[in-house]
Design a protein around this motif. Structure first.
Motif, short mmCIF file in Angstrom:
data_model
loop_
_atom_site.label_atom_id
_atom_site.label_comp_id
_atom_site.label_asym_id
_atom_site.label_seq_id
_atom_site.Cartn_x
_atom_site.Cartn_y
_atom_site.Cartn_z
N ASP A 1 -14.04 4.28 -10.41
CA ASP A 1 -14.24 2.92 -9.90
C ASP A 1 -13.51 2.59 -8.60
O ASP A 1 -13.36 1.42 -8.26
N SER A 2 -13.02 3.59 -7.84
CA SER A 2 -12.32 3.26 -6.60
C SER A 2 -13.25 2.53 -5.64
O SER A 2 -14.46 2.77 -5.63
N PHE A 3 -12.65 1.66 -4.79
CA PHE A 3 -13.51 0.75 -4.03
C PHE A 3 -14.41 1.45 -3.03
O PHE A 3 -15.51 1.00 -2.75
N GLU B 1 -5.98 6.11 -11.03
CA GLU B 1 -6.16 4.72 -11.47
C GLU B 1 -6.44 3.86 -10.25
O GLU B 1 -5.63 3.79 -9.33
N SER B 2 -7.59 3.22 -10.23
CA SER B 2 -7.97 2.39 -9.08
C SER B 2 -7.23 1.06 -9.09
O SER B 2 -6.89 0.53 -10.15
N THR B 3 -6.98 0.55 -7.88
CA THR B 3 -6.45 -0.82 -7.74
C THR B 3 -7.47 -1.66 -6.98
O THR B 3 -7.11 -2.58 -6.28
N ARG B 4 -8.75 -1.34 -7.12
CA ARG B 4 -9.80 -1.95 -6.30
C ARG B 4 -9.73 -3.48 -6.30
O ARG B 4 -9.34 -4.10 -7.29
N VAL C 1 6.15 10.91 -5.21
CA VAL C 1 5.60 9.87 -6.07
C VAL C 1 5.26 8.66 -5.18
O VAL C 1 6.14 8.08 -4.54
N ASN C 2 3.97 8.34 -5.13
CA ASN C 2 3.47 7.21 -4.34
C ASN C 2 3.21 6.07 -5.31
O ASN C 2 2.21 6.07 -6.02
N ASP C 3 4.13 5.11 -5.36
CA ASP C 3 4.05 4.04 -6.36
C ASP C 3 3.69 2.73 -5.66
O ASP C 3 4.52 2.14 -4.96
N LEU D 1 8.62 3.75 3.34
CA LEU D 1 8.18 2.38 3.03
C LEU D 1 6.75 2.16 3.49
O LEU D 1 6.32 2.73 4.51
N ASP D 2 6.05 1.30 2.77
CA ASP D 2 4.64 1.02 3.06
C ASP D 2 4.43 -0.49 2.90
O ASP D 2 4.77 -1.05 1.84
N PRO D 3 3.90 -1.16 3.93
CA PRO D 3 3.72 -2.62 3.83
C PRO D 3 2.64 -3.05 2.86
O PRO D 3 2.51 -4.24 2.56
N ARG E 1 -10.51 2.34 5.44
CA ARG E 1 -11.75 1.72 4.95
C ARG E 1 -11.54 0.34 4.33
O ARG E 1 -12.43 -0.17 3.63
N LYS E 2 -10.38 -0.27 4.54
CA LYS E 2 -10.08 -1.48 3.76
C LYS E 2 -10.86 -2.71 4.22
O LYS E 2 -11.42 -2.75 5.31
N ARG E 3 -10.81 -3.71 3.35
CA ARG E 3 -11.61 -4.93 3.49
C ARG E 3 -11.39 -5.64 4.82
O ARG E 3 -12.33 -6.13 5.43
N1 HH2 Z 1 -3.96 1.92 -1.03
C1 HH2 Z 1 -4.68 2.26 -2.12
C2 HH2 Z 1 -4.16 3.12 -3.08
N2 HH2 Z 1 -2.94 3.68 -2.92
N3 HH2 Z 1 -0.96 3.93 -1.66
C3 HH2 Z 1 -0.21 3.61 -0.59
N4 HH2 Z 1 1.00 4.13 -0.44
N5 HH2 Z 1 -0.66 2.73 0.36
C4 HH2 Z 1 -1.90 2.15 0.27
O1 HH2 Z 1 -2.24 1.33 1.15
C5 HH2 Z 1 -2.71 2.47 -0.86
C6 HH2 Z 1 -2.19 3.37 -1.83
C7 HH2 Z 1 -6.04 1.68 -2.31
O2 HH2 Z 1 -6.99 2.47 -1.69
P1 HH2 Z 1 -7.91 3.55 -2.42
O3 HH2 Z 1 -7.12 4.63 -3.07
O4 HH2 Z 1 -8.87 4.05 -1.41
O5 HH2 Z 1 -8.72 2.72 -3.48
P2 HH2 Z 1 -8.59 2.47 -5.04
O6 HH2 Z 1 -7.29 1.80 -5.33
O7 HH2 Z 1 -9.77 1.60 -5.35
O8 HH2 Z 1 -8.66 3.81 -5.72
#
Ligand code: HH2
Length: 294
Positions: free
Chosen positions: A36-38, A70-73, A126-128, A200-202, A236-238
């Motif tokens: 289900d990723s966006f 795990e999607s965060t769509r 680890v990308n959290d 760090l990531d904004p 590809r973001k919104r």
């Molecule tokens: N964006 C998404 C997921 N993980 N991690 C970091 N560090 N920074 C981001 O901006 C970031 C991230 C969302 O994008 P995507 O993986 O393409 O989509 P989805 O969450 O739908 O799987």
């Protein structure tokens, strides 16, 4: 000082299997093993598909492969339990480690149970996206393993962090984000994570309307001035769709490249992307121009 001198050189990013020098832009190629990723949900149906995709990204210049299950769509993601997430990501991680043993792999997860299994399998980073907010055990785990960590700014839980539910800021969006990220750094360091393991990531698009993402990218230098390498995930973001009128996420490549180059000039050194080749070429050319002025 000449215009870009403050960005050279950068200290390397330490992670569980080595270090990544940041003397050039670094690219994290995205592997979403999610239905289900966006922008690319359900694309990688088999292990062979995933490995072919990884090979292509490596050939195109990816420095790290970022695997997520795990999607965060934005349209309300459905949280998955750790078992399901592990079932999705572990075969891919194990195969990538087998085929590309020297390639750093990162795990995109908010769960320490998933991070632990991934680290056991040789993952480096680890990308959290919750920066250890959603699972307090993350800090001690990453500290113990010497993992590289990406602390991304977000608010809320997995199902609403990419919506506008928590997108309320004062006059100074960057100030609010810098303050909240600083608290996450304090938490990580307090848990024993070494400062040279932290990026760090904004959190572009996470609890942020288009105008918030733009203001943050414009003020990225303020995030960089916290003293840690900065990663951006604009791919590809919104907000790119809003600016360009391109409604299909996979067609937002040119807009993505534009945002990444602007972020590079403002201090970002790591770029999480779906489309490696166009971003690699653009970032390398922009970097060569910046370096010749430094
Ligand atoms: N964006 C998404 C997921 N993980 N991690 C970091 N560090 N920074 C981001 O901006 C970031 C991230 C969302 O994008 P995507 O993986 O393409 O989509 P989805 O969450 O739908 O799987």
């Amino acid at each position: 000082m000449r215009p870009y001198a403050r960005y050279f050189p950068r200290m390397p990013w330490h992670h569980a299997t080595g270090e990544l020098s940041l003397d050039k832009p670094r690219i994290l190629g995205i592997v979403n093993v999610t239905p289900d990723s966006f922008s690319d949900g359900g694309r990688l149906r088999s292990l062979d598909d995933a490995l072919r995709h990884v090979d292509q990204m490596v050939n195109e210049g990816a420095d790290v492969i970022d695997v997520g299950g795990e999607s965060t769509r934005p349209q309300g993601a459905i949280p998955v339990n750790a078992d399901e997430e592990l079932h999705r990501v572990m075969p891919v991680i194990e195969a990538v480690r087998r085929v590309h043993p020297a390639l750093p792999v990162s795990i995109d997860t908010v769960k320490s149970e998933v991070a632990r299994a991934a680290l056991d399998a040789g993952v480096s980073i680890v990308n959290d996206v919750s920066a250890f907010r959603l699972d307090p055990a993350m800090g001690a785990l990453c500290a113990e393993r010497g993992a590289g960590v990406v602390l991304m700014h977000s608010r809320g839980g997995v199902s609403d962090m990419a919506t506008f539910t928590h997108a309320t800021y004062g006059d100074d969006v960057a100030g609010d984000v810098v303050r909240e990220l600083s608290a996450r750094v304090a938490e990580a360091v307090g848990a024993g994570v070494s400062r040279d393991c932290i990026v760090l990531d904004p959190g572009i698009g996470f609890s942020k309307r288009g105008e918030h993402s733009l203001a943050l990218l414009a003020a990225l230098g303020r995030v960089a001035s916290l003293g840690f390498p900065v990663l951006v995930g604009v791919s590809r973001k919104r907000f790119i769709g809003e600016l360009t009128g391109v409604s299909t996420p996979s067609a937002r490549v040119a807009g993505t490249v534009g945002a990444n180059v602007a972020a590079l000039e403002r201090g970002a050194r790591l770029f999480r992307v779906h489309d490696v080749k166009p971003n690699r070429d653009a970032l390398d050319v922009a970097w060569a121009i910046m370096a010749s002025a430094a």
